[in-house]
Design a protein around this motif. Structure first.
Motif, PDB file in Angstrom:
ATOM      1  N   TRP A  97      -9.423   0.267 -13.262  1.00 32.26           N
ATOM      2  CA  TRP A  97      -9.372   0.529 -14.691  1.00 32.26           C
ATOM      3  C   TRP A  97      -9.774   1.953 -15.056  1.00 32.26           C
ATOM      4  O   TRP A  97      -9.227   2.548 -15.981  1.00 32.26           O
ATOM      5  N   SER A  98     -10.703   2.522 -14.302  1.00 34.07           N
ATOM      6  CA  SER A  98     -11.207   3.854 -14.652  1.00 34.07           C
ATOM      7  C   SER A  98     -10.474   4.980 -13.939  1.00 34.07           C
ATOM      8  O   SER A  98     -10.628   6.145 -14.307  1.00 34.07           O
ATOM      9  N   GLY A  99      -9.727   4.631 -12.904  1.00 37.36           N
ATOM     10  CA  GLY A  99      -9.094   5.664 -12.096  1.00 37.36           C
ATOM     11  C   GLY A  99      -9.941   6.118 -10.928  1.00 37.36           C
ATOM     12  O   GLY A  99      -9.516   6.955 -10.136  1.00 37.36           O
ATOM     13  N   GLY A 100     -11.138   5.558 -10.791  1.00 37.22           N
ATOM     14  CA  GLY A 100     -12.035   5.998  -9.745  1.00 37.22           C
ATOM     15  C   GLY A 100     -11.777   5.405  -8.381  1.00 37.22           C
ATOM     16  O   GLY A 100     -12.284   5.896  -7.370  1.00 37.22           O
ATOM     17  N   ILE A 101     -10.980   4.342  -8.341  1.00 36.93           N
ATOM     18  CA  ILE A 101     -10.661   3.684  -7.067  1.00 36.93           C
ATOM     19  C   ILE A 101      -9.156   3.547  -6.950  1.00 36.93           C
ATOM     20  O   ILE A 101      -8.495   3.057  -7.867  1.00 36.93           O
ATOM     21  N   THR A 102      -8.627   4.007  -5.834  1.00 35.07           N
ATOM     22  CA  THR A 102      -7.195   3.897  -5.571  1.00 35.07           C
ATOM     23  C   THR A 102      -6.974   3.279  -4.197  1.00 35.07           C
ATOM     24  O   THR A 102      -7.872   3.306  -3.332  1.00 35.07           O
ATOM     25  N   TYR A 103      -5.786   2.739  -4.023  1.00 30.70           N
ATOM     26  CA  TYR A 103      -5.439   2.101  -2.747  1.00 30.70           C
ATOM     27  C   TYR A 103      -3.943   2.265  -2.531  1.00 30.70           C
ATOM     28  O   TYR A 103      -3.171   2.199  -3.496  1.00 30.70           O
ATOM     29  N   TYR A 104      -3.541   2.473  -1.263  1.00 32.47           N
ATOM     30  CA  TYR A 104      -2.143   2.773  -0.966  1.00 32.47           C
ATOM     31  C   TYR A 104      -1.606   1.899   0.156  1.00 32.47           C
ATOM     32  O   TYR A 104      -2.340   1.506   1.082  1.00 32.47           O
ATOM     33  N   GLY A 105      -0.319   1.641   0.083  1.00 32.37           N
ATOM     34  CA  GLY A 105       0.346   1.008   1.197  1.00 32.37           C
ATOM     35  C   GLY A 105       0.396   1.975   2.374  1.00 32.37           C
ATOM     36  O   GLY A 105       0.425   3.201   2.191  1.00 32.37           O
ATOM     37  N   ASP A 106       0.435   1.436   3.581  1.00 36.07           N
ATOM     38  CA  ASP A 106       0.372   2.281   4.778  1.00 36.07           C
ATOM     39  C   ASP A 106       1.509   3.293   4.839  1.00 36.07           C
ATOM     40  O   ASP A 106       1.328   4.415   5.299  1.00 36.07           O
ATOM     41  N   SER A 107       2.681   2.907   4.379  1.00 37.72           N
ATOM     42  CA  SER A 107       3.848   3.777   4.521  1.00 37.72           C
ATOM     43  C   SER A 107       3.821   4.990   3.593  1.00 37.72           C
ATOM     44  O   SER A 107       4.606   5.924   3.796  1.00 37.72           O
ATOM     45  N   VAL A 108       2.941   4.997   2.606  1.00 39.61           N
ATOM     46  CA  VAL A 108       2.919   6.117   1.654  1.00 39.61           C
ATOM     47  C   VAL A 108       1.609   6.892   1.663  1.00 39.61           C
ATOM     48  O   VAL A 108       1.481   7.902   0.962  1.00 39.61           O
ATOM     49  N   LYS A 109       0.651   6.450   2.451  1.00 37.71           N
ATOM     50  CA  LYS A 109      -0.640   7.136   2.500  1.00 37.71           C
ATOM     51  C   LYS A 109      -0.465   8.594   2.895  1.00 37.71           C
ATOM     52  O   LYS A 109       0.280   8.914   3.823  1.00 37.71           O
ATOM     53  N   GLY A 110      -1.135   9.471   2.150  1.00 37.70           N
ATOM     54  CA  GLY A 110      -1.058  10.891   2.430  1.00 37.70           C
ATOM     55  C   GLY A 110       0.121  11.589   1.781  1.00 37.70           C
ATOM     56  O   GLY A 110       0.180  12.823   1.780  1.00 37.70           O
ATOM     57  N   ARG A 111       1.061  10.817   1.237  1.00 40.13           N
ATOM     58  CA  ARG A 111       2.241  11.409   0.590  1.00 40.13           C
ATOM     59  C   ARG A 111       2.297  11.110  -0.908  1.00 40.13           C
ATOM     60  O   ARG A 111       2.771  11.934  -1.682  1.00 40.13           O
ATOM     61  N   PHE A 112       1.834   9.942  -1.307  1.00 41.98           N
ATOM     62  CA  PHE A 112       1.881   9.522  -2.712  1.00 41.98           C
ATOM     63  C   PHE A 112       0.474   9.529  -3.294  1.00 41.98           C
ATOM     64  O   PHE A 112      -0.501   9.264  -2.603  1.00 41.98           O
ATOM     65  N   THR A 113       0.408   9.806  -4.591  1.00 38.37           N
ATOM     66  CA  THR A 113      -0.862   9.782  -5.306  1.00 38.37           C
ATOM     67  C   THR A 113      -0.687   9.062  -6.634  1.00 38.37           C
ATOM     68  O   THR A 113       0.191   9.431  -7.428  1.00 38.37           O
ATOM     69  N   ILE A 114      -1.513   8.058  -6.860  1.00 38.79           N
ATOM     70  CA  ILE A 114      -1.508   7.345  -8.134  1.00 38.79           C
ATOM     71  C   ILE A 114      -2.640   7.878  -9.000  1.00 38.79           C
ATOM     72  O   ILE A 114      -3.724   8.195  -8.502  1.00 38.79           O
ATOM     73  N   SER A 115      -2.374   7.999 -10.286  1.00 40.18           N
ATOM     74  CA  SER A 115      -3.405   8.445 -11.227  1.00 40.18           C
ATOM     75  C   SER A 115      -3.120   7.823 -12.591  1.00 40.18           C
ATOM     76  O   SER A 115      -2.048   7.243 -12.797  1.00 40.18           O
ATOM     77  N   ARG A 116      -4.072   7.931 -13.485  1.00 40.88           N
ATOM     78  CA  ARG A 116      -3.870   7.364 -14.815  1.00 40.88           C
ATOM     79  C   ARG A 116      -4.574   8.226 -15.850  1.00 40.88           C
ATOM     80  O   ARG A 116      -5.570   8.898 -15.553  1.00 40.88           O
ATOM     81  N   ASP A 117      -4.037   8.183 -17.066  1.00 44.60           N
ATOM     82  CA  ASP A 117      -4.646   8.849 -18.207  1.00 44.60           C
ATOM     83  C   ASP A 117      -4.792   7.802 -19.298  1.00 44.60           C
ATOM     84  O   ASP A 117      -3.817   7.456 -19.980  1.00 44.60           O
ATOM     85  N   ASN A 118      -5.993   7.275 -19.447  1.00 49.47           N
ATOM     86  CA  ASN A 118      -6.200   6.188 -20.396  1.00 49.47           C
ATOM     87  C   ASN A 118      -6.066   6.652 -21.849  1.00 49.47           C
ATOM     88  O   ASN A 118      -5.838   5.830 -22.744  1.00 49.47           O
ATOM     89  N   THR A 119      -6.187   7.943 -22.088  1.00 46.21           N
ATOM     90  CA  THR A 119      -5.998   8.443 -23.455  1.00 46.21           C
ATOM     91  C   THR A 119      -4.522   8.433 -23.851  1.00 46.21           C
ATOM     92  O   THR A 119      -4.196   8.456 -25.034  1.00 46.21           O
ATOM     93  N   LYS A 120      -3.647   8.394 -22.838  1.00 49.11           N
ATOM     94  CA  LYS A 120      -2.202   8.373 -23.084  1.00 49.11           C
ATOM     95  C   LYS A 120      -1.564   7.044 -22.697  1.00 49.11           C
ATOM     96  O   LYS A 120      -0.334   6.911 -22.737  1.00 49.11           O
ATOM     97  N   ASN A 121      -2.383   6.076 -22.295  1.00 50.68           N
ATOM     98  CA  ASN A 121      -1.863   4.774 -21.858  1.00 50.68           C
ATOM     99  C   ASN A 121      -0.779   4.936 -20.789  1.00 50.68           C
ATOM    100  O   ASN A 121       0.245   4.248 -20.813  1.00 50.68           O
ATOM    101  N   THR A 122      -1.011   5.827 -19.853  1.00 47.32           N
ATOM    102  CA  THR A 122       0.011   6.180 -18.874  1.00 47.32           C
ATOM    103  C   THR A 122      -0.565   6.177 -17.462  1.00 47.32           C
ATOM    104  O   THR A 122      -1.686   6.643 -17.245  1.00 47.32           O
ATOM    105  N   VAL A 123       0.224   5.659 -16.538  1.00 48.10           N
ATOM    106  CA  VAL A 123      -0.101   5.734 -15.119  1.00 48.10           C
ATOM    107  C   VAL A 123       1.022   6.504 -14.434  1.00 48.10           C
ATOM    108  O   VAL A 123       2.188   6.413 -14.829  1.00 48.10           O
TER     109      VAL A 123
END
Length: 124
Positions: free
Chosen positions: A53-79
């Motif tokens: 919920w806060s963006g402080g913890i992320t987790y990735y599938g093995d096939s995308v680790k190191g290449r993809f990054t997830i993030s969120r901006d709760n002020t914009k309701n956007t991930v």
């Protein structure tokens, strides 16, 4: 119920980058974990990345680790999903999903709302 709308998909050459966005509406966004999944033709829908919920913890599938990054901006309701070093095997429809609670999870059943998907095609 959360309404989710993805954007940012398209055609890119191998090695290139894309950034997907998912805008949420209709419900409190900041209290829910969010995730990205993908589904290639003839295959099951697979977990790609998740964020709490806060963006402080992320987790990735093995096939995308190191290449993809997830993030969120709760002020914009956007991930977001930043995808770098794309490979042809990343080609799929990418779906944004809202979790049923605030914790990062990988199971499809842990997500209660889904977007319509956005196509990502990586050419070799």
């Amino acid at each position: 119920q959360v309404q989710l709308v993805e954007s940012g998909g398209g055609l890119v050459q191998a090695g290139g980058s894309l950034r997907l966005s998912c805008v949420a509406s209709g419900h409190t966004f900041s209290g829910n974990a969010m995730g990205w999944f993908r589904q290639a033709p003839g295959k099951e829908r697979d977990f790609v990345a998740g964020i709490n919920w806060s963006g402080g913890i992320t987790y990735y599938g093995d096939s995308v680790k190191g290449r993809f990054t997830i993030s969120r901006d709760n002020t914009k309701n956007t991930v977001y999903l930043q995808m770098n070093s794309l490979k042809p095997e990343d080609t799929a429809v990418y779906y944004c999903a809202a979790g049923r609670d605030s914790f990062v999870r990988t199971q499809i059943t842990a997500f209660g709302s889904w977007g319509q998907g956005t196509q990502v095609t990586v050419s070799s």
